[in-house]
Design an enzyme around this catalytic site. Structure first.
Site, short mmCIF file in Angstrom:
data_model
loop_
_atom_site.label_atom_id
_atom_site.label_comp_id
_atom_site.label_asym_id
_atom_site.label_seq_id
_atom_site.Cartn_x
_atom_site.Cartn_y
_atom_site.Cartn_z
N SER A 1 57.35 97.28 33.22
CA SER A 1 56.50 98.10 33.90
C SER A 1 56.04 99.03 34.60
O SER A 1 57.95 98.81 34.88
CB SER A 1 55.48 96.93 34.12
OG SER A 1 54.86 95.61 33.66
N1 SAH Z 1 57.23 92.08 34.21
C1 SAH Z 1 57.52 92.11 33.26
C2 SAH Z 1 56.67 93.16 32.27
C3 SAH Z 1 56.88 92.62 30.83
S1 SAH Z 1 55.86 93.19 29.27
C4 SAH Z 1 58.76 92.90 33.42
O1 SAH Z 1 58.61 93.13 35.03
O2 SAH Z 1 59.41 92.92 32.55
C5 SAH Z 1 54.94 91.53 29.49
C6 SAH Z 1 55.98 90.00 29.03
O3 SAH Z 1 54.68 89.27 28.95
C7 SAH Z 1 56.04 90.99 27.94
O4 SAH Z 1 57.63 90.15 27.55
C8 SAH Z 1 55.27 89.54 26.52
O5 SAH Z 1 56.41 88.76 25.71
C9 SAH Z 1 55.25 88.25 27.50
N2 SAH Z 1 53.61 88.45 27.11
C10 SAH Z 1 52.58 88.06 26.29
N3 SAH Z 1 52.67 86.76 26.23
C11 SAH Z 1 53.04 85.84 27.22
C12 SAH Z 1 52.26 84.17 27.15
N4 SAH Z 1 50.73 84.27 26.72
N5 SAH Z 1 52.77 83.31 27.70
C13 SAH Z 1 55.07 84.89 28.18
N6 SAH Z 1 54.44 85.82 28.27
C14 SAH Z 1 53.60 86.22 27.41
#
Ligand code: SAH
Length: 217
Positions: free
Chosen positions: A66
């Protein structure tokens, strides 16, 4: 701190934090945490020069780390206190989890893509951050570890999952982007009482979608 965190990285990080202040991030504890976490170590080497720009970047498996401004806003809205139990849905690169750990929270983080889960589960402890990492579908939360003081969802949901609301402590807060695939609005859901929730909106953001089920490869 890590040998790979040089004075140059620290200088770039200070500029990032100054930029976040100009954009309106006010919580000094959030700014201090972002000032400490070596974001460049969370990115593939090809992107290292971009690590301290206020932008989202690819982390593999079609996902992104993010944007720092988004991390700052969500963390600020959570109002983290030391030792609080926090559930993060969407581990991704592990960066947001590291920021929460810097603030003294106990972090439980869940990721639906096995590849990302496996990478972060090894990498974070190697730089001194140790959340409890889980591979699974965050729509279900973590019933065995509930209730949580705070819940942060870092993928865009089409609506607020009832399972997650029910895993909040009374008085607890959930920060979750809600909307369609193109844009979401940041919701803060407070559990006022057993069956009473209060919802506020805090501006538009853009996240990858929150998807059901898990990916095993
Ligand atoms: N918090 C992260 C942002 C990652 S982007 C960081 O600091 O880098 C969002 C993430 O959510 C992705 O890796 C995606 O695979 C995950 N995601 C999407 N739907 C999800 C779900 N139902 N359960 C767990 N993870 C999920």
């Amino acid at each position: 701190m890590d040998n790979n965190d040089t004075l140059r990285h620290q200088g770039l990080r200070k500029r990032l934090v100054d930029g976040l202040k100009i954009k309106g991030v006010r919580d000094d504890r959030v700014l201090a945490a972002i000032g400490k976490v070596p974001r460049h170590l969370f990115m593939d080497s090809g992107f290292i020069n971009f690590a301290y720009k206020d932008q989202a970047f690819p982390i593999g498996a079609g996902q992104t780390i993010s944007q720092p401004y988004t991390v700052a806003c969500q963390t600020q809205l959570l109002q983290i206190e030391k030792n609080e139990k926090v559930l993060e849905v969407g581990t991704g690169s592990g960066y947001q989890a590291a920021v929460l750990l810097e603030m003294g929270a106990k972090v439980f983080t869940i990721e639906r893509q096995k590849e990302l889960y496996a990478k972060v589960h090894k990498f974070l402890p190697s730089i001194g951050y140790s959340p409890a990492c889980f591979f699974g579908d965050g729509y279900n939360g973590l019933p065995n570890f509930a209730p949580f003081d705070k819940i942060i969802v870092t993928a865009g949901a089409s609506s607020i999952p009832i399972e997650l609301k029910n895993q909040l402590k009374i008085g607890g807060r959930m920060v979750i982007p809600v909307g369609d695939n193109n844009k979401q609005e940041m919701y803060v859901v407070t559990r006022v009482d057993e069956n009473e929730f209060k919802t506020e909106k805090h501006g538009r953001f853009l996240f990858v979608p929150m998807l059901k089920g898990t990916v095993n490869s």
